[in-house]
Design an enzyme around this catalytic site. Structure first.
Site, mmCIF file in Angstrom:
data_model
loop_
_atom_site.group_PDB
_atom_site.id
_atom_site.type_symbol
_atom_site.label_atom_id
_atom_site.label_comp_id
_atom_site.label_asym_id
_atom_site.label_seq_id
_atom_site.Cartn_x
_atom_site.Cartn_y
_atom_site.Cartn_z
ATOM 1 N N ASN A 57 0.853 -1.190 0.000
ATOM 2 C CA ASN A 57 0.000 0.000 0.000
ATOM 3 C C ASN A 57 0.893 1.245 0.000
ATOM 4 O O ASN A 57 1.533 1.547 1.008
ATOM 5 C CB ASN A 57 -0.886 -0.031 1.256
ATOM 6 C CG ASN A 57 -1.740 1.212 1.402
ATOM 7 O OD1 ASN A 57 -1.924 1.969 0.442
ATOM 8 N ND2 ASN A 57 -2.271 1.440 2.593
ATOM 9 N N LYS A 60 -0.055 4.324 -0.178
ATOM 10 C CA LYS A 60 -0.699 5.499 0.451
ATOM 11 C C LYS A 60 -0.466 6.730 -0.427
ATOM 12 O O LYS A 60 -0.654 6.659 -1.630
ATOM 13 C CB LYS A 60 -0.175 5.699 1.868
ATOM 14 C CG LYS A 60 -0.200 4.427 2.691
ATOM 15 C CD LYS A 60 0.132 4.671 4.127
ATOM 16 C CE LYS A 60 0.215 3.346 4.860
ATOM 17 N NZ LYS A 60 0.231 3.475 6.282
ATOM 18 N N HIS A 67 -9.534 1.495 4.927
ATOM 19 C CA HIS A 67 -8.230 1.616 5.606
ATOM 20 C C HIS A 67 -8.399 2.550 6.801
ATOM 21 O O HIS A 67 -9.133 3.537 6.741
ATOM 22 C CB HIS A 67 -7.174 2.167 4.634
ATOM 23 C CG HIS A 67 -5.792 2.048 5.193
ATOM 24 N ND1 HIS A 67 -5.296 2.926 6.131
ATOM 25 C CD2 HIS A 67 -4.813 1.134 4.977
ATOM 26 C CE1 HIS A 67 -4.074 2.553 6.461
ATOM 27 N NE2 HIS A 67 -3.752 1.466 5.773
ATOM 28 N N GLU A 85 -6.673 4.816 7.966
ATOM 29 C CA GLU A 85 -6.377 6.242 7.722
ATOM 30 C C GLU A 85 -7.600 6.933 7.123
ATOM 31 O O GLU A 85 -7.880 8.091 7.418
ATOM 32 C CB GLU A 85 -5.139 6.363 6.810
ATOM 33 C CG GLU A 85 -3.868 6.072 7.596
ATOM 34 C CD GLU A 85 -2.750 5.452 6.784
ATOM 35 O OE1 GLU A 85 -2.817 5.448 5.543
ATOM 36 O OE2 GLU A 85 -1.794 4.954 7.417
ATOM 37 N N GLU A 94 -5.612 -4.972 10.499
ATOM 38 C CA GLU A 94 -4.533 -4.011 10.731
ATOM 39 C C GLU A 94 -4.790 -3.263 12.033
ATOM 40 O O GLU A 94 -5.542 -2.279 12.058
ATOM 41 C CB GLU A 94 -4.494 -2.990 9.593
ATOM 42 C CG GLU A 94 -4.270 -3.601 8.227
ATOM 43 C CD GLU A 94 -3.657 -2.577 7.278
ATOM 44 O OE1 GLU A 94 -2.516 -2.789 6.876
ATOM 45 O OE2 GLU A 94 -4.308 -1.562 6.983
ATOM 46 N N GLY A 137 2.401 1.880 10.776
ATOM 47 C CA GLY A 137 3.381 2.949 10.605
ATOM 48 C C GLY A 137 4.147 3.281 11.875
ATOM 49 O O GLY A 137 4.838 4.291 11.938
ATOM 50 N N SER A 159 3.223 -2.511 10.366
ATOM 51 C CA SER A 159 4.677 -2.589 10.551
ATOM 52 C C SER A 159 5.275 -3.921 10.107
ATOM 53 O O SER A 159 6.174 -4.451 10.763
ATOM 54 C CB SER A 159 5.048 -2.262 12.001
ATOM 55 O OG SER A 159 4.691 -0.923 12.293
HETATM 56 C C1 PEP Z 1 -0.856 0.072 6.052
HETATM 57 O O1 PEP Z 1 -1.009 1.271 6.034
HETATM 58 O O2 PEP Z 1 -1.679 -0.651 5.482
HETATM 59 C C2 PEP Z 1 0.286 -0.462 6.773
HETATM 60 C C3 PEP Z 1 0.222 -1.687 7.155
HETATM 61 O O3 PEP Z 1 1.336 0.395 7.009
HETATM 62 P P1 PEP Z 1 2.766 0.012 7.676
HETATM 63 O O4 PEP Z 1 3.224 -1.286 7.058
HETATM 64 O O5 PEP Z 1 3.660 1.166 7.306
HETATM 65 O O6 PEP Z 1 2.540 -0.112 9.130
#
Ligand code: PEP
Length: 230
Positions: free
Chosen positions: A6, A8, A87, A89, A154, A160, A190
């Site tokens: 992803n 973003k 998501h 975010e 997630e 992040g 992460s």
């Molecule tokens: C994401 O935004 O879907 C995600 C998993 O980000 P990160 O791997 O940076 O934690």
């Protein structure tokens, strides 16, 4: 395994195109399904041989007066058949609620799109032992039998932050999600080349959704290779 990157709001159109071209040349006929979700203005045609392009968001309409959004028509023109919904975010920053996520799911599933439906609890919910309640309510009214559904678990506190959920937490939460009726569940939060293999090796885990570490082609490719060894 399902391995998705992803981007973003990262990478330009030009860097996304070179990334995708190079990724396609690195990949062969791997066992895993690989997906890349670029930013909206950098969406290429989905005509790569070894992986698929997905969109990070879309409005549940073919077209119309929805400024700032794209609809089915724009997605289909690019040959794209994969969409991410919900998501964290978008839920947190853009205030997308369960009702809108459900409308998106209902609309795009009608057209047979692959849906990556994201769910996850915040730290408070985990501390209060309300994880299952939160996840179940995010999945409420989503048809879990839809064959093109991938649930992306997630935990918000792991996205992040560089602090992934522990292997035990991931395994247990995925087990509960499978008990709820989810068929394919991937983990995000992460994930890196340092922990991906252990996560993908867990029972109940069908793959990973990678944010930060997918921005660097070498790191993402390493994660894909680790998926191949499972
Ligand atoms: C994401 O935004 O879907 C995600 C998993 O980000 P990160 O791997 O940076 O934690």
């Amino acid at each position: 395994m399902i391995i998705a990157g992803n981007f973003k709001t990262n990478h330009t159109r030009s860097s996304t195109f070179s990334y995708c071209k190079e990724l396609d040349s690195l990949l062969g006929a791997q066992k895993s399904e690989v997906y890349v979700f670029p930013s909206m203005c950098a969406l290429p045609y989905d005509d790569f041989a070894h992986f698929s392009i997905g969109v990070q968001n879309a409005y549940p309409a073919c077209n119309g007066a929805y400024s700032g959004e794209i609809g089915l028509e724009q997605i289909q023109e690019l040959g794209i058949n994969t969409l991410m919904i919900g998501h964290s975010e978008r839920r947190l920053i853009l205030k997308e609620d369960d009702e809108l996520c459900k409308r998106k799911f209902d609309f795009f599933s009608q057209y047979g799109m692959n849906v990556f439906f994201c769910i996850g609890e915040d730290l408070q919910a985990r501390r209060d032992a309300r994880v299952l309640d939160v996840l179940a309510s995010q999945l409420k009214s989503i048809d879990l039998d839809y064959s093109r559904l991938v649930v992306a678990y997630e935990p918000i506190w792991a996205i992040g932050t560089g602090v992934s959920a522990s292997l035990e937490e991931i395994k247990e939460t995925h087990r509960l999600l499978k008990e709820l009726g989810c068929k394919k569940v991937i983990y995000g939060g992460s994930v890196s080349e340092g922990n991906a293999k252990d996560i993908m090796n867990l029972e109940y885990v069908d793959g990973v959704l990678v944010g930060g570490a997918s921005l660097d082609l070498k790191r993402f490719y390493q994660i894909i290779q680790q998926g191949e060894e499972i």
